[in-house]
Structure formats: structure tokens, C-alpha cells
Design a protein around this motif. Structure first.
Motif, PDB file in Angstrom:
ATOM      1  N   ALA A  68     -12.489  12.973  -2.006  1.00  0.00           N
ATOM      2  CA  ALA A  68     -13.364  12.160  -2.443  1.00  0.00           C
ATOM      3  C   ALA A  68     -13.263  10.734  -2.524  1.00  0.00           C
ATOM      4  O   ALA A  68     -14.125  10.000  -2.224  1.00  0.00           O
ATOM      5  N   TYR A  69     -11.769  10.323  -2.486  1.00  0.00           N
ATOM      6  CA  TYR A  69     -11.607   8.724  -2.249  1.00  0.00           C
ATOM      7  C   TYR A  69     -11.778   8.535  -0.678  1.00  0.00           C
ATOM      8  O   TYR A  69     -12.591   7.309  -0.530  1.00  0.00           O
ATOM      9  N   HIS A  70     -11.510   9.324  -0.017  1.00  0.00           N
ATOM     10  CA  HIS A  70     -11.776   9.149   1.495  1.00  0.00           C
ATOM     11  C   HIS A  70     -13.308   8.929   1.665  1.00  0.00           C
ATOM     12  O   HIS A  70     -13.740   8.294   2.391  1.00  0.00           O
ATOM     13  N   TYR A  71     -13.979  10.124   1.083  1.00  0.00           N
ATOM     14  CA  TYR A  71     -15.489   9.929   1.364  1.00  0.00           C
ATOM     15  C   TYR A  71     -16.296   8.595   0.823  1.00  0.00           C
ATOM     16  O   TYR A  71     -16.865   7.974   1.680  1.00  0.00           O
ATOM     17  N   PHE A  72     -15.869   8.169  -0.130  1.00  0.00           N
ATOM     18  CA  PHE A  72     -16.216   6.721  -0.821  1.00  0.00           C
ATOM     19  C   PHE A  72     -15.992   5.606   0.243  1.00  0.00           C
ATOM     20  O   PHE A  72     -16.624   4.688   0.146  1.00  0.00           O
ATOM     21  N   ARG A  73     -14.832   5.899   0.808  1.00  0.00           N
ATOM     22  CA  ARG A  73     -14.575   4.567   1.660  1.00  0.00           C
ATOM     23  C   ARG A  73     -15.448   4.247   2.884  1.00  0.00           C
ATOM     24  O   ARG A  73     -15.342   3.460   3.635  1.00  0.00           O
ATOM     25  N   LEU A  74     -16.266   5.319   3.207  1.00  0.00           N
ATOM     26  CA  LEU A  74     -17.203   5.022   4.304  1.00  0.00           C
ATOM     27  C   LEU A  74     -18.277   4.159   3.794  1.00  0.00           C
ATOM     28  O   LEU A  74     -19.057   3.638   4.731  1.00  0.00           O
ATOM     29  N   GLY A  75     -18.307   3.925   2.482  1.00  0.00           N
ATOM     30  CA  GLY A  75     -19.566   3.159   1.928  1.00  0.00           C
ATOM     31  C   GLY A  75     -20.765   3.338   2.410  1.00  0.00           C
ATOM     32  O   GLY A  75     -21.275   4.493   1.925  1.00  0.00           O
ATOM     33  N   ARG A  76     -21.650   2.598   2.971  1.00  0.00           N
ATOM     34  CA  ARG A  76     -22.910   2.808   3.384  1.00  0.00           C
ATOM     35  C   ARG A  76     -23.190   3.381   4.832  1.00  0.00           C
ATOM     36  O   ARG A  76     -24.036   3.241   5.336  1.00  0.00           O
ATOM     37  N   ALA A  77     -21.846   3.602   5.379  1.00  0.00           N
ATOM     38  CA  ALA A  77     -21.988   3.924   6.608  1.00  0.00           C
ATOM     39  C   ALA A  77     -22.516   5.543   6.880  1.00  0.00           C
ATOM     40  O   ALA A  77     -21.946   6.420   6.240  1.00  0.00           O
ATOM     41  N   ALA A  78     -23.144   5.755   8.039  1.00  0.00           N
ATOM     42  CA  ALA A  78     -23.672   7.183   8.412  1.00  0.00           C
ATOM     43  C   ALA A  78     -24.291   7.833   7.123  1.00  0.00           C
ATOM     44  O   ALA A  78     -24.213   9.164   6.881  1.00  0.00           O
ATOM     45  N   LYS A 152     -12.013  -3.018   7.637  1.00  0.00           N
ATOM     46  CA  LYS A 152     -11.227  -2.178   8.063  1.00  0.00           C
ATOM     47  C   LYS A 152     -10.116  -1.886   6.924  1.00  0.00           C
ATOM     48  O   LYS A 152      -9.498  -0.736   6.727  1.00  0.00           O
ATOM     49  N   SER A 153      -9.876  -2.927   6.089  1.00  0.00           N
ATOM     50  CA  SER A 153      -8.839  -2.672   4.953  1.00  0.00           C
ATOM     51  C   SER A 153      -9.234  -1.615   3.914  1.00  0.00           C
ATOM     52  O   SER A 153      -8.473  -1.062   3.322  1.00  0.00           O
ATOM     53  N   LEU A 154     -10.705  -1.463   3.845  1.00  0.00           N
ATOM     54  CA  LEU A 154     -11.274  -0.358   3.084  1.00  0.00           C
ATOM     55  C   LEU A 154     -10.741   0.875   3.097  1.00  0.00           C
ATOM     56  O   LEU A 154     -11.210   1.768   2.360  1.00  0.00           O
ATOM     57  N   PHE A 155     -10.345   1.252   4.428  1.00  0.00           N
ATOM     58  CA  PHE A 155      -9.851   2.458   4.724  1.00  0.00           C
ATOM     59  C   PHE A 155      -8.518   2.895   4.525  1.00  0.00           C
ATOM     60  O   PHE A 155      -7.822   3.917   4.699  1.00  0.00           O
ATOM     61  N   VAL A 156      -7.806   1.768   3.821  1.00  0.00           N
ATOM     62  CA  VAL A 156      -6.394   1.982   3.570  1.00  0.00           C
ATOM     63  C   VAL A 156      -5.805   1.701   2.221  1.00  0.00           C
ATOM     64  O   VAL A 156      -6.453   0.832   1.765  1.00  0.00           O
ATOM     65  N   GLN A 157      -5.343   2.806   1.580  1.00  0.00           N
ATOM     66  CA  GLN A 157      -5.022   2.565   0.238  1.00  0.00           C
ATOM     67  C   GLN A 157      -3.993   1.282   0.007  1.00  0.00           C
ATOM     68  O   GLN A 157      -2.996   1.404   0.722  1.00  0.00           O
ATOM     69  N   PRO A 158      -4.397   0.303  -0.843  1.00  0.00           N
ATOM     70  CA  PRO A 158      -3.387  -0.562  -0.989  1.00  0.00           C
ATOM     71  C   PRO A 158      -1.991  -0.245  -1.586  1.00  0.00           C
ATOM     72  O   PRO A 158      -1.922   0.895  -2.334  1.00  0.00           O
ATOM     73  N   ASP A 159      -1.100  -1.095  -1.403  1.00  0.00           N
ATOM     74  CA  ASP A 159       0.181  -0.921  -2.067  1.00  0.00           C
ATOM     75  C   ASP A 159       0.288  -0.961  -3.571  1.00  0.00           C
ATOM     76  O   ASP A 159      -0.495  -1.514  -3.927  1.00  0.00           O
ATOM     77  N   LEU A 160       1.279  -0.626  -4.062  1.00  0.00           N
ATOM     78  CA  LEU A 160       1.545  -0.767  -5.337  1.00  0.00           C
ATOM     79  C   LEU A 160       2.705  -2.314  -5.463  1.00  0.00           C
ATOM     80  O   LEU A 160       3.536  -2.139  -4.655  1.00  0.00           O
ATOM     81  N   PHE A 161       2.241  -3.191  -6.225  1.00  0.00           N
ATOM     82  CA  PHE A 161       3.027  -4.342  -6.326  1.00  0.00           C
ATOM     83  C   PHE A 161       3.625  -4.697  -7.647  1.00  0.00           C
ATOM     84  O   PHE A 161       3.146  -4.442  -8.700  1.00  0.00           O
ATOM     85  N   ILE A 162       4.650  -5.164  -7.536  1.00  0.00           N
ATOM     86  CA  ILE A 162       5.563  -5.627  -8.463  1.00  0.00           C
ATOM     87  C   ILE A 162       5.872  -7.118  -8.720  1.00  0.00           C
ATOM     88  O   ILE A 162       6.281  -7.645  -7.437  1.00  0.00           O
ATOM     89  N   ARG A 163       6.131  -7.668  -9.581  1.00  0.00           N
ATOM     90  CA  ARG A 163       6.501  -9.164  -9.699  1.00  0.00           C
ATOM     91  C   ARG A 163       7.800  -9.097 -10.563  1.00  0.00           C
ATOM     92  O   ARG A 163       7.766  -8.592 -11.815  1.00  0.00           O
ATOM     93  N   LEU A 164       8.904  -9.419  -9.677  1.00  0.00           N
ATOM     94  CA  LEU A 164      10.180  -9.314 -10.415  1.00  0.00           C
ATOM     95  C   LEU A 164      10.382 -10.690 -11.459  1.00  0.00           C
ATOM     96  O   LEU A 164      10.021 -11.722 -11.137  1.00  0.00           O
ATOM     97  N   ARG A 165      10.685 -10.451 -12.678  1.00  0.00           N
ATOM     98  CA  ARG A 165      11.076 -11.519 -13.553  1.00  0.00           C
ATOM     99  C   ARG A 165      12.041 -12.133 -13.068  1.00  0.00           C
ATOM    100  O   ARG A 165      13.247 -11.712 -12.830  1.00  0.00           O
ATOM    101  N   PRO A 166      12.100 -13.698 -13.015  1.00  0.00           N
ATOM    102  CA  PRO A 166      13.300 -14.306 -12.356  1.00  0.00           C
ATOM    103  C   PRO A 166      14.688 -14.035 -12.900  1.00  0.00           C
ATOM    104  O   PRO A 166      15.699 -14.223 -11.793  1.00  0.00           O
ATOM    105  N   LEU A 167      14.960 -14.002 -14.224  1.00  0.00           N
ATOM    106  CA  LEU A 167      16.244 -13.399 -14.827  1.00  0.00           C
ATOM    107  C   LEU A 167      16.798 -12.132 -14.330  1.00  0.00           C
ATOM    108  O   LEU A 167      17.866 -11.794 -14.258  1.00  0.00           O
TER     109      LEU A 167
END
Length: 404
Positions: A68-78, A152-167
Motif C-alpha cells: 500500500a505504501y509503495h503504491y501511493f508513492r507513485l502519486g499521479r503517475a501511470a 525522487k525522494s518520495l520513493f524512499v522511506q525517510p529515516d528516523l531522527f533523534i536530537r540528543l539533549r546536550p547533557l
């Protein structure tokens, strides 16, 4: 012996064919049900869909979600192609192996492990797929967005990001390494992880990091707050940017507001986990004005992360690529102008309002900034389309507008 081997191969092929046909029927049923849903997020819809189809095993659910996720990544193509063919195209682009792509695109399948650019070129040469058709409204993109790179980036699942608290940065990194978690450090406090990383299973790091997209973390460079100043996060949501502000500037006085009390309760829990207690919170609907709640209160800084089309996050929510239309963009732009016009009334002279969206469309970005400049004397100190697609992150827009 040769006959026995041949029979086993034939039976295996029949099993694969049967399994692929079942997967396609499941996804067709899923897509039909989703089309009748009231534009809910796909992840929420899938939870309900699987509750109604308890006969599906965990492997079947994982495959249906992937397709399902891959299918929707086609957007409006084809769009004129049948669902099975579009599924095969999507699988070819988004996967390194796929029985569906192998069966329906047999001539192209040997290239499924090729770089994305090569796979796109092959599809464009042999199928109705065209990259330029994926993303609607390309003429509306902000000036700083690279159309092809973003698409092109729409065909790639983004990463998970964390922000380290300075301390606690060194502690969290040590915990990740001790748990054998693959990660890459983007700067002193930003870390990228595989999207499926289960951080809650790592002991001893709760409250020592924040889950926050890399581009969202970068908006913190627009704040430039000073100790003792009074700041207002006017559309605080879950409080990610407020926490970013406080971690970098612990001496400020902060007001957080949102129109939803349930969201502010989540913010309270998040702040408590982070050990932050010195802040004010109010329910404020900017569309109804602020006089009754804020009176004439003025702030040294305002963060205005407005509701938007969310186009910069479509790599995470690809179902929205084909769901959003021009009227949505225009509606959000109108709302953004309204919210910003109200919030900016509470900005002290010489002080900044940080205007933020997770959109890539100029109507929600540069054009709202231009409207604000006409409405009130504001100097654009900095304005940027944050190109998250270069880091497998979301794409955002941020502007630092200083009251003259």
C-alpha cells in the motif's frame, strides 16, 4: 529425477503465482476501502483495516502495508494503468526484490537492484510511468526546492531522527552502540537511525533524546534567543520546537499554546519526561483572536509553525501525494496568512517571528512571508527552503522575520 525436479519447480511457480494473486487481491480490497474512508492517515486506516480482517497473519499484514505504501508513492503517475501494474511499477522502484514486479515486469526485473535513477529511466522507456507525473502542482514549488530530487525522494522511506539533549549526548550514543543500533551522526546532536528502530527497548535513555526530524532540528538555528527573553510558541503541537528552543536557551520564559487541549496534555507529558517544568501553557485559537487571553502582551520571539499541506513530509505519508489538490493549498495559505497576521501583533519591535511550514509550495512559504511584509514592517533576516530530501529527512520552510 529430471521429471521430479521439473514438477517441484512447476509446483513452486504455481505457489508463487497463487501467493502473488492473493496479495494483489488483498491490496485492491484495501485500496478500495481506503478510497471510501474520510481522508484519514494511512497508518491509522491500516490499524482499523487489520482489526476488521483478523484472519490476516502478521506476515500478510506486513506485506499489505508495504504494498500500500509503495503504491501511493507513485502519486499521479501511470494513473490509467490497472492496480496490479501500478503495484508492480511501485515495487520495482521501491524494492530490491519483489515477486509482483518479477511476474508483471519480467523484462525489467533483472534491474530491480539498480540505482533509482536507472530504474526510473527503464520504467519511462517501457511503461506509461513518467516521473514528472508523480508530484502534482510542480509549478507551485518554492524556489529552493529541486523538483527532480524532491520527487525522487518520495520513493524512499525517510529515516528516523533523534536530537540528543546536550547533557546526555555521549550517554545516548554509547547506549546505541552498546545495543548494536546502526546510526549516523549528522552533527553534534542530530542522529539518523533506520526507520524501524525500537528506541523504547533501549534502557536508560528515556528523556535524554527527542524524536525530531533533522530538518525540524535545523529550524532551531533561526531562533537566536537570549536568556531572560519571553518567547511564545503559538502553534506548539507536541512541543518539539519548544523543547529545541529550551534546550538551546534554558534561561528564557516560554508560553506554549495550541487550540487542542489533548495536544497540550501530550506536550505536558513530553516536557515532564524531559524534566522541564518552568513554562506557561494556554489554549489559544488564533482564528478567533487573542485579545481575551493575551491582552496586549508582547514577546521577544514568536515561533509560528503553522498548519499546512504537509507536502514536505509526503515521503512519510505518500497517500497524500494524490489526495491534496489545489484548493487544499489555497485553503492552507489563506489560514496561514490569517494566523500569522494575528500572532505578529504580539511581537516587540526589533524582535523575530520564526515562520515555519512543512510544505514545499511557494503559496504557503514565500508568498505568506511577502504578505506579512505588506501587512507590517518586517525585515527578512533569513529565509530558507530546508532541503530534507538530501538527508532522507522531511523538507521544511523557515523564515526569520524581524519587526522593524
Amino acid at each position: 529425477m529430471a521429471v521430479a525436479i521439473s514438477n517441484r519447480s512447476t509446483n513452486r511457480l504455481m505457489d508463487i503465482t497463487k501467493r502473488v494473486a492473493q496479495q494483489i487481491r488483498t491490496v485492491e480490497r484495501l485500496l478500495d476501502a481506503y478510497q471510501r474512508a474520510a481522508r484519514v492517515p494511512l497508518t491509522r486506516f491500516l490499524t482499523g483495516f487489520y482489526k476488521q480482517n483478523r484472519q490476516m497473519g502478521s506476515r500478510d499484514r506486513r506485506m499489505a502495508s508495504r504494498l500500500a505504501y509503495h503504491y501511493f508513492r507513485l502519486g499521479r503517475a501511470a494513473r490509467q494503468s490497472a492496480v496490479p501494474v501500478r503495484l508492480a511499477m511501485a515495487e520495482f522502484l521501491c524494492s530490491e526484490e519483489s515477486a509482483i514486479a518479477q511476474m508483471l515486469l519480467p523484462d525489467l526485473y533483472p534491474a530491480i537492484r539498480s540505482p533509482l535513477e536507472e530504474k526510473i529511466a527503464l520504467l519511462e522507456s517501457h511503461t506509461p510511468f513518467r516521473l514528472e507525473d508523480v508530484l502534482p502542482f510542480q509549478a507551485r514549488l518554492s524556489a529552493g526546492i529541486d523538483r527532480q530530487a524532491f520527487t525522487k525522494s518520495l520513493f524512499v522511506q525517510p529515516d528516523l531522527f533523534i536530537r540528543l539533549r546536550p547533557l546526555y549526548a555521549d550517554q545516548v550514543i554509547a547506549a546505541l552502540e552498546g545495543a548494536g543500533i546502526a546510526h549516523r551522526r549528522l552533527d553534534e546532536f542530530a542522529v539518523a537511525l533506520p526507520n524501524s528502530t525500537a528506541l523504547d527497548r533501549i534502557e536508560g535513555i528515556a528523556g535524554k533524546y527527542e524524536i525530531q526530524d533533522y530538518s525540524s532540528q535545523r529550524t532551531g538555528t533561526f531562533f537566536e534567543a537570549s536568556p531572560g527573553e519571553s518567547w511564545w510558541d503559538a502553534c506548539a503541537g507536541a512541543g518539539g520546537k519548544s523543547l529545541l528552543l529550551l534546550d538551546n536557551n534554558p534561561g528564557i520564559n516560554l508560553l506554549v499554546s495550541d487550540i487542542r487541549n489533548s495536544i497540550l496534555r501530550n506536550l505536558d507529558e513530553r516536557f515532564e519526561t524531559a524534566g522541564i517544568r518552568a513554562y506557561r501553557r494556554k489554549i489559544i485559537d488564533l482564528t478567533k483572536g487573542t485579545a481575551a487571553i493575551l491582552g496586549s502582551e508582547q514577546f521577544d520571539g514568536i515561533i509560528l509553525d503553522v498548519p499546512c499541506s504537509g507536502a514536505g513530509t509526503w515521503g512519510r505519508t505518500p497517500e497524500m501525494i494524490s489526495a491534496v489538490d489545489e484548493r487544499d493549498i489555497e485553503r492552507f495559505a489563506s489560514l496561514q496568512r490569517q494566523l500569522a497576521a494575528v500572532a505578529v501583533q504580539h511581537l516587540k519591535p526589533g524582535k523575530p517571528m520564526i515562520y515555519i511550514t512543512c510544505s514545499v509550495f511557494a503559496e504557503e512559504n514565500e508568498q505568506v512571508v511577502a504578505h506579512l511584509q505588506q501587512l507590517r514592517h518586517l525585515r527578512v533576516a533569513r529565509m530558507e527552503a530546508i532541503q530534507g530530501y538530501r538527508h532522507r529527512a522531511d523538507s521544511l520552510f523557515a523564515a526569520r522575520l524581524v519587526a522593524v
